[in-house]
Design a protein around this motif. Structure first.
Motif, short mmCIF file in Angstrom:
data_model
loop_
_atom_site.label_atom_id
_atom_site.label_comp_id
_atom_site.label_asym_id
_atom_site.label_seq_id
_atom_site.Cartn_x
_atom_site.Cartn_y
_atom_site.Cartn_z
N THR A 47 8.96 -31.16 125.44
CA THR A 47 8.03 -30.80 126.49
C THR A 47 7.71 -29.31 126.48
O THR A 47 8.60 -28.49 126.35
CB THR A 47 8.61 -31.17 127.87
OG1 THR A 47 8.84 -32.58 127.89
CG2 THR A 47 7.68 -30.78 128.99
N MET A 52 5.41 -36.01 128.11
CA MET A 52 4.69 -36.64 127.01
C MET A 52 3.77 -37.74 127.56
O MET A 52 4.20 -38.56 128.37
CB MET A 52 5.67 -37.26 126.01
CG MET A 52 6.58 -36.23 125.39
SD MET A 52 5.67 -34.97 124.48
CE MET A 52 6.95 -33.72 124.29
N THR A 60 2.37 -29.69 123.34
CA THR A 60 3.80 -29.92 123.21
C THR A 60 4.43 -28.58 122.86
O THR A 60 3.75 -27.57 122.69
CB THR A 60 4.09 -30.93 122.09
OG1 THR A 60 3.68 -30.34 120.83
CG2 THR A 60 3.32 -32.23 122.30
#
Length: 470
Positions: A47, A52, A60
């Motif tokens: 993360t 996600m 990301t």
């Protein structure tokens, strides 16, 4: 002579990994080694801010790291041009740019699942057991360890941090015939030390030394890096300042970019906030963005298309201004940076950066979906650490970390632990000093295993372990 651009590699008198055709410098090789490494690929499932999700346009930890690396390369190039000479005697293309790319890509490698909340969850697990885990073999038993973890090292676990874990990852935990991790150069490793002090020398009132940057288990390597580069405890490599600034820029602008991508707030909302904030209202980037938004509005484009165009303008203009600010700050402080006496982050007093960070705090970090996933992640890590602690500690011979496990649950957990992590835990006992004590090695193995997981793997394994009866 020692040099901040040392190309020596750990365990060798001199580096023998030269490119036979001379196409890649040693520092370009460092970047390539990182780029193709497994920990970098795992960042795709860690993360950044948002859980996600199906929206693949949201960042990301991997896309964040690539962006930090790209920003760092740009600032390094701009500083070299602004100074009108080489970068402290180093070539831009063979030294400066590849080192900046490498440390930008690697700066978050040690982050556990679920980001900073993952760090807090690991620290909390140790805090809840601090009355026995550093000093006794088992909870509730009187038997004390012959070699307890010294008090000055408790912080490594109670205040677990991804920065020293990342340094450990690239110098110890990656498989290598010489037990040297990715075998990066001393110059790159020196630049990777964002916080250049041990847990014993943390100073909360000092912006550079407010956290520790390496564990006791890597002290020998840090000592070698410093001997090769001429750095000392508390001294930063010049390029580290740039990497830190780029991380700040990414957190300030690109996290806001994700908020707009998710349609939580609009680019017009962000512009209005910046225009009404005295820290950003006079910004040249904000003024240019306002003018561009008016042209987009007058273009008659579809509303969703116009929104994306506005997001692009906002991101580009704000990044450009902050890159300029970081470059100017570095050039103005270059003498102190080279003398290793500078102690203020490049973006510390940049008002626009502060204004943007506040937008991110309010609309990203405080979002219910983010807070929910942080809570789930904290519970998952707590459960996994308890599971793996049993797997590590419940064994036949305390003095042999690889000895037979005592029960079925411990055997199952032990079978999941990475073999290279186990090997490193065993090798650590060959040395002397605090890092060779069995309990310290057990705790390092525990944090190695848990912090190396991706978000999805951690959640999946946590659910599986909860289904196993005691």
């Amino acid at each position: 002579m020692s040099s901040i651009w040392s190309t020596a590699r750990w365990g060798r008198a001199s580096s023998s990994d030269s490119d036979p055709r001379g196409w890649r410098s040693f520092f370009q090789q460092d970047y390539d080694r990182l780029l193709f490494s497994t920990p970098v690929r795992r960042l795709a499932d860690k993360t950044q801010v948002w859980p996600m999700e199906e929206n693949d346009g949201v960042r990301t930890r991997l896309t964040h790291s690539h962006e930090v690396a790209n920003l760092a390369r740009s600032i390094g190039s701009r500083i070299t041009a602004d100074r009108g000479s080489s970068f402290f005697g180093a070539d831009l293309h063979t030294h400066v740019q590849p080192v900046l790319l490498a440390i930008g890509l690697a700066h978050d490698l040690g982050n556990p699942p679920f980001g900073h909340q993952g760090e807090a969850a690991i620290g909390k697990w140790f805090s809840q057991r601090s009355d026995w885990i550093f000093t006794h073999k088992m909870e509730g038993h009187e038997a004390q360890l012959q070699k307890p973890v010294p008090p000055h090292l408790h912080r490594e676990f109670l205040k677990f941090d991804g920065n020293p874990q990342g340094f450990r990852l690239v110098t110890r935990l990656q498989t290598n015939v010489d037990h040297a991790g990715l075998h990066l150069t001393a110059g790159t490793l020196a630049a990777l030390l964002k916080y250049p002090v041990s847990a014993s020398n943390v100073d909360p009132d000092h912006l550079v030394n407010k956290k520790f940057g390496y564990f006791e288990s890597e002290r020998e390597i840090v000592d070698w890096v410093r001997a090769e580069t001429g750095m000392a405890e508390g001294e930063r490599h010049p390029l580290t300042w740039i990497m830190e600034a780029c991380d700040d820029i990414a957190y300030s602008i690109l996290d806001v970019d994700d908020v707009m991508k998710k349609k939580i707030i609009s680019p017009d909302d962000v512009l209005a906030i910046l225009l009404h904030d005295p820290r950003s209202s006079s910004s040249g980037a904000v003024m240019k963005t306002r003018d561009r938004f008016a042209k987009v509005q007058a273009s008659g484009r579809d509303a969703d298309v116009a929104r994306d165009i506005k997001i692009g303008y906002l991101r580009a203009y704000l990044i450009e201004e902050l890159i300029q600010e970081a470059s100017k700050s570095f050039v103005a402080s270059s003498d102190a940076i080279l003398a290793k006496t500078h102690n203020t982050p490049l973006m510390e007093d940049v008002a626009l950066c502060s204004a943007l960070k506040d937008v991110a705090k309010k609309h990203a970090f405080a979002n219910p979906s983010v807070l929910k996933m942080e809570a789930i992640g904290a519970a998952a890590l707590d459960g996994l650490m308890t599971f793996f602690w049993r797997s590590i500690s419940d064994r036949k011979d305390f003095d042999d970390i690889g000895s037979r496990r005592n029960g079925a649950l411990a055997k199952y957990g032990w079978s999941i632990v990475s073999s290279n992590y186990i090997e490193e835990a065993g090798r650590s006992g060959l040395g002397s000093g605090d890092a060779s004590a069995m309990r310290y090695r057990e705790l390092r193995l525990l944090t190695d295993m848990v912090s190396g997981m991706t978000d999805s793997f951690a959640l999946k394994l946590w659910k599986q372990t909860k289904e196993i009866p005691e």
